[in-house]
Design an enzyme around this catalytic site. Structure first.
Site, PDB file in Angstrom:
ATOM      1  N   ASP A   1     -57.898 -56.586 -10.649  1.00  0.00           N
ATOM      2  CA  ASP A   1     -58.758 -56.720 -11.819  1.00  0.00           C
ATOM      3  C   ASP A   1     -60.107 -56.133 -11.416  1.00  0.00           C
ATOM      4  OD1 ASP A   1     -59.939 -57.331 -14.238  1.00  0.00           O
ATOM      5  OD2 ASP A   1     -59.217 -59.402 -14.297  1.00  0.00           O
TER       6      ASP A   1
HETATM    7  C1  NOJ Z   1     -61.599 -57.692 -16.608  1.00  0.00           C
HETATM    8  C2  NOJ Z   1     -60.496 -58.379 -17.354  1.00  0.00           C
HETATM    9  O1  NOJ Z   1     -60.201 -59.612 -16.714  1.00  0.00           O
HETATM   10  C3  NOJ Z   1     -59.244 -57.540 -17.441  1.00  0.00           C
HETATM   11  O2  NOJ Z   1     -58.311 -58.212 -18.252  1.00  0.00           O
HETATM   12  C4  NOJ Z   1     -59.566 -56.189 -17.999  1.00  0.00           C
HETATM   13  O3  NOJ Z   1     -58.385 -55.411 -18.101  1.00  0.00           O
HETATM   14  C5  NOJ Z   1     -60.584 -55.499 -17.093  1.00  0.00           C
HETATM   15  N1  NOJ Z   1     -61.792 -56.334 -17.018  1.00  0.00           N
HETATM   16  C6  NOJ Z   1     -60.977 -54.108 -17.584  1.00  0.00           C
HETATM   17  O4  NOJ Z   1     -61.760 -54.198 -18.714  1.00  0.00           O
END
Ligand code: NOJ
Length: 738
Positions: free
Chosen positions: A273
């Site tokens: 993530d």
């Molecule tokens: C953080 C989020 O937790 C995740 O779900 C997302 O895909 C990414 N940011 C990218 O925006």
């Protein structure tokens, strides 16, 4: 009544049909036919990926395992970008968020209903179409990878991101996620499943330590990922921000190497993530294949990985494996040879029609006293529509699961939401979605001779503020002078907004008081809820009908009106328990305070299993949902098939006067210590005309009758389960034994 034993030939046919998915089967234990046929293509893709890796320089490999965070500079307004290697014919790979529609910040996209709504449809084909429709837009915009596919379970009913997940049951969530994944990858877009794992709340978002025992992990929190990974083979698994039993998820060798890659034979890539990597060699050696950084602290940069290779803490073989995984997925999913180029036109009208039917299939009719619904257009001359900005907009979830550039536009203002640390209103897009046909106009269109009047808060700059006493009185007066009052209430939530403090609509928006006042003024009060979480309904007995519409997407106004007037017969069922009180939920504890490092002390008793085990009556149970018709169940038969399969079959009959669809659910009571009274093992969704009946088969695989044996670290089949067939987890109509 038991049916006759099947002759051997019929059994063989049933097994074969099950393997070909003509009979709905519970996931796992079956390799889909497509998997078998694709085995050859898969081997060829591996060979090609290996040979590309052999030709790549070290620098080219290193650019393949690290995506820099610069959302504004990601082409097409995406969230991450990996540069290709033109001399080897490897294209760039551009990715965008896609939980409920493309998250491109610069290209208009359709806002689909939230995925909790998809789960509420219990419709596998719909989940597959959802993945496909979102992917069509991603690809047209130039994205070869979608970052949707969230499936953390609703352990914490107040969880800020529940709307972008698939409810509280691992089988429902896993099978729907697998369908979504298949739909996405059918469009040459690599699918993601996330957030792997133990990421069930926003509190402690930056690295809270989820403490989960192994059996609970296997039987609950890993299971949706396992089902999707094994049966649909997503190209990408996104590891989460939190720690799992002390170690960050993105450097947790147990969940990444042992479970995902070795046991489940996952061949794709593990991506962090955004900002979830915390080390170089430990993360790489634990199974992390690609880092998505957020600009500040980065660990898989070319310089750091070069250094790790030079000092021997990371092997060249492992680096090659990381790169090969990504190349393999690009080849297998068609992204290598036919990359998304972007700049293609999108049929927004078709997508809008799909969002409308998705919303219609997912709404859950929770109460319908004296057949208050459907509304009879001809009999109504004055209709009051109150609250929820029903004159202008519907609510969507906030954060990366939102559509950042919605086709239908965003309602202005941030609404006084308290935002988390990093983002703020402008980046996350206001979650109110302006719709072309808001609820008020959609109702007016279906009741042209009636006078439809709106009352409530029309303040676009602060849509979440509390209703004033004056607004509540005006609404009650309007309701008193109307034939029916439709009250729309909304519960905002989203990533980085924090978790909800409570499931109550009272604080801070005063919506409970609004409903109470309207219900006191008019006995024909219908409540429509727009939410991604369960809500408390202390007014339940005072209103005549309740519809849970979730975050219904950009055609939500029309879909809600169609359900209210019976153009659509509701067929959704709750994918999450609606409790009577906050205090009844498994995570409330003594005072509702959140644990930054949550201990999953309730073990397997999560979701409906908690309420069943503790004998707590919820407001509305998991799997519950009414229809404008009713269904009878009969003729249960439970038969053992070869291979440890169990065929549960029964009749479902539409006993009413209108066509409708029912979701018969099969639960097992597994006789093993620690197991909950009932757990879902399969279901079907059957559309029936009045008087029509269907003999439904649900084939239960051995895995669904197994428990995790912690001593031997393996699944153990448990014979002799009780079989329950019901219209919900508590409305059990038939019982047998396996
Ligand atoms: C953080 C989020 O937790 C995740 O779900 C997302 O895909 C990414 N940011 C990218 O925006």
């Amino acid at each position: 009544m038991q049916k006759k034993l099947w002759p051997a030939v019929a059994i063989a046919a049933a097994v074969s049909a099950a393997a070909h998915a003509e009979i709905p089967t519970s996931a796992l234990d079956f390799a889909p036919l497509s998997t078998v046929l694709n085995a050859f293509a898969s081997a060829a893709a591996h060979r090609r990926a290996e040979s590309l890796v052999e030709k790549m320089t070290l620098d080219e490999k290193l650019q393949f395992i690290h995506s820099q965070y610069a959302m504004s500079s990601v082409p097409g307004g995406g969230a991450g970008y990996i540069q290709g290697v033109p001399r080897l014919g490897i294209p760039d790979l551009n990715m965008a968020d896609s939980s409920t529609g493309s998250g491109s910040t610069s290209q208009p996209s359709t806002t689909f209903p939230a995925t909790i709504a998809v789960a509420a449809s219990w419709d596998r084909q719909l989940a597959s179409n959802y993945g496909k429709q979102v992917a069509i837009q991603l690809r047209a915009q130039g994205f070869g990878m979608g970052l949707g596919g969230g499936t953390n379970l609703a352990r914490e009913p107040r969880g800020g991101r529940l709307f972008e997940y698939l409810g509280e049951d691992p089988i429902l969530a896993g099978e729907m996620l697998a369908e979504r994944t298949d739909g996405t990858q059918s469009q040459k877009v690599i699918a993601t499943i996330k957030h792997y794992m133990g990421n069930e709340q926003e509190h402690g978002r930056g690295g809270g330590n989820s403490q989960i025992d192994e059996r609970t992990m296997r039987e609950l929190y890993l299971l949706p990922f396992e089902i999707a990974a094994r049966t649909a083979q997503p190209g990408n698994v996104m590891c989460s921000y939190n720690r799992v039993n002390g170690t960050y998820a993105c450097e947790n060798s147990h969940i990444l190497n042992d479970v995902l890659k070795n046991e489940w034979h996952f061949e794709g890539q593990v991506q962090s993530d955004w900002g979830a990597a915390h080390s170089t060699a430990p993360a790489i050696n634990a199974g992390l294949d690609e880092e998505e950084d957020v600009g500040s602290t980065v660990y898989l940069t070319p310089a750091l990985v070069k250094q790790a290779i030079a000092n021997g803490s990371v092997s060249t073989a492992r680096l090659n494996d990381m790169v090969e995984r990504k190349l393999y997925v690009m080849i297998r999913d068609g992204v290598m040879d036919d990359p998304a180029k972007g700049g293609k036109s999108i049929n927004f009208a078709a997508a809008n029609a799909f969002t409308q039917s998705t919303a219609e299939q997912s709404m859950v009719l929770l109460k319908n006293a004296s057949n208050q619904l459907p509304l009879a257009a001809g009999a109504l001359s004055r209709i009051a529509v109150i609250g929820g900005h029903a004159d202008a907009a519907v609510l969507t979830g906030g954060g990366s699961g939102n559509t950042r550039d919605p086709v239908t536009g965003a309602f202005s203002g941030c609404g006084g939401l308290t935002f988390g640390t990093s983002s703020g209103c402008s980046w996350w897009t206001n979650p109110w979605l302006k719709v072309e046909t808001p609820i008020v106009s959609a109702i007016q269109a279906l009741a042209p001779q009636a006078k439809v009047t709106f009352a409530g808060n029309s303040d676009q700059t602060s849509p979440f503020r509390a209703y004033t006493q004056q607004e509540i009185s005006q609404a009650a007066t309007l309701a008193a002078n109307s034939d029916v009052a439709v009250v729309v209430v909304a519960q905002p939530a989203g990533e980085d907004f924090g978790d909800l403090q409570s499931l109550s609509l009272a604080n801070p928006t005063n919506q409970d008081a609004l409903i109470e006042a309207v219900a006191a003024a008019n006995p024909h009060t219908v409540v429509v809820v727009e939410s991604g979480n369960p809500v408390l309904m202390p007014w339940k007995d005072k209103v005549s009908a309740i519809v849970e519409a979730w975050y219904p997407g950009e055609a939500g106004g029309k879909a809600i009106a169609n359900v209210l007037f019976g153009k659509v017969n509701p067929s959704g069922k709750l994918p999450v328990t609606f409790p009577a009180r906050d205090q009844d939920t498994p995570t409330w504890g003594t005072d509702g305070s959140f644990q930054t490092d949550p201990v999953y002390a309730e073990g397997l008793d999560m979701g409906y299993r908690w309420y069943d085990a503790k004998n707590i009556t919820p407001m509305f149970e998991f799997g519950y949902g009414l229809s404008y018709t009713h269904f009878g169940y009969s003729d249960l038969s439970v038969k053992r098939l070869p291979g440890g399969l169990t065929d549960v079959s029964f009749d479902v009959r539409n006993d009413g006067r209108v066509a409708g669809a029912e979701v018969p659910q099969v639960y097992l009571g597994v006789p093993y210590q620690g197991e909950p009274p009932r757990r879902l093992v399969g279901w079907d969704k059957v559309a029936l005309n009045p008087g029509q009946s269907r003999h439904v088969h649900v084939v239960v695989t051995p895995r669904m009758q197994s428990v995790w044996d912690t001593t031997h670290s393996r699944w153990q089949y448990v014979p002799g389960s009780s079989v329950y067939v019901g219209a919900s987890s508590r409305d059990i109509r038939l019982q047998g034994r396996s």
